[in-house]
Design an enzyme around this catalytic site. Sequence first.
Site, PDB file in Angstrom:
ATOM      1  N   SER A 195       0.836  -1.200   0.000  1.00 39.19           N
ATOM      2  CA  SER A 195       0.000   0.000   0.000  1.00 39.19           C
ATOM      3  C   SER A 195       0.869   1.247   0.000  1.00 39.19           C
ATOM      4  CB  SER A 195      -0.917  -0.001   1.238  1.00 39.19           C
ATOM      5  OG  SER A 195      -1.835   1.069   1.184  1.00 39.19           O
ATOM      6  N   ASP A 196       0.295   2.311  -0.521  1.00 42.97           N
ATOM      7  CA  ASP A 196       0.998   3.585  -0.517  1.00 42.97           C
ATOM      8  C   ASP A 196      -0.026   4.716  -0.518  1.00 42.97           C
ATOM      9  OD1 ASP A 196       3.887   4.706  -0.826  1.00 42.97           O
ATOM     10  OD2 ASP A 196       2.676   5.945  -2.156  1.00 42.97           O
ATOM     11  N   GLN A 197       0.350   5.831   0.094  1.00 44.25           N
ATOM     12  CA  GLN A 197      -0.541   6.989   0.132  1.00 44.25           C
ATOM     13  C   GLN A 197       0.222   8.237  -0.280  1.00 44.25           C
ATOM     14  OE1 GLN A 197      -1.969   9.035   3.898  1.00 44.25           O
ATOM     15  NE2 GLN A 197      -3.876   8.035   3.275  1.00 44.25           N
TER      16      GLN A 197
END
Length: 199
Positions: free
Chosen positions: A75-77
Site C-alpha cells: 500500500s501507498d498513500q
Amino acid sequence: MPPSSTLPRSLVLGSTSRYRRELLARLGLPFDVAAPAVDETPLLHEAPRALALRLALAKARAVAALHPEAVVIGSDQVADLAGHALGKPGTHERAVAQLQLMSGHTVVFHTAVAVVCQASGFEQVDLAPVSVRFRDLSHDEIERYLRAEQPYDCAGSAKSEGLGIALLDAIDSDDPTALVGLPLIRTCRMLRAAGLVLP
C-alpha cells in the site's frame, strides 16, 4: 495431507507502517510483516495517483518475490494538492510548510492497495481517493497541533484519526479507513478474490 495448492495461503503485509498494521489487525487474520525494498522516488512528471498505484504494486511485488507462496499486501498513500504530491514531512519545519499550503484548500489523499500472490499468479491493485477540506489554519493552530501530535510520518502532516480531525472542515470517501493508510473495504474484496476466507 492435502496437496499444497489446497492449503490456506499465509498473509504478509508489505509495509512497516504501524497505521497499516493496526488497520489490518482489525480483520482478525494472522499475518506477518515484511519491509519492502522499494525506491519511492517519484518519476519525472508522475501524477500523485499514478505514484501511489505504482508504489503499492511495487511494494507488494517486492515482498511477494521473497514470499512466493503467500498473499502479500502492498500500500501507498500520496497527498495531492492541485496536482502536487505531498509526502511524509519528516521534520517539524516541513510539516508547518505543508499545513500552511493546505490551509483553506481541498487535498485528495490517494491511498492505493495491491494484493499479489506469486504462486497463484494473482495480482490486483486499486485506488481509494479521499477528498479532505482543510479549515483556514492560523500559525498558532498549526504549531499547537504539531507539538501535540507530531505527525511527521504521515503524508500531509495530519492524523484524521487523532487530533488532526480538528483541522478539517469535511472528509469525502467511500472507504473510511483509506485516509488512515489502508482502505479495508477494497483490501477485503481483493483478499477474498485471492482466496482468503474473511468473516
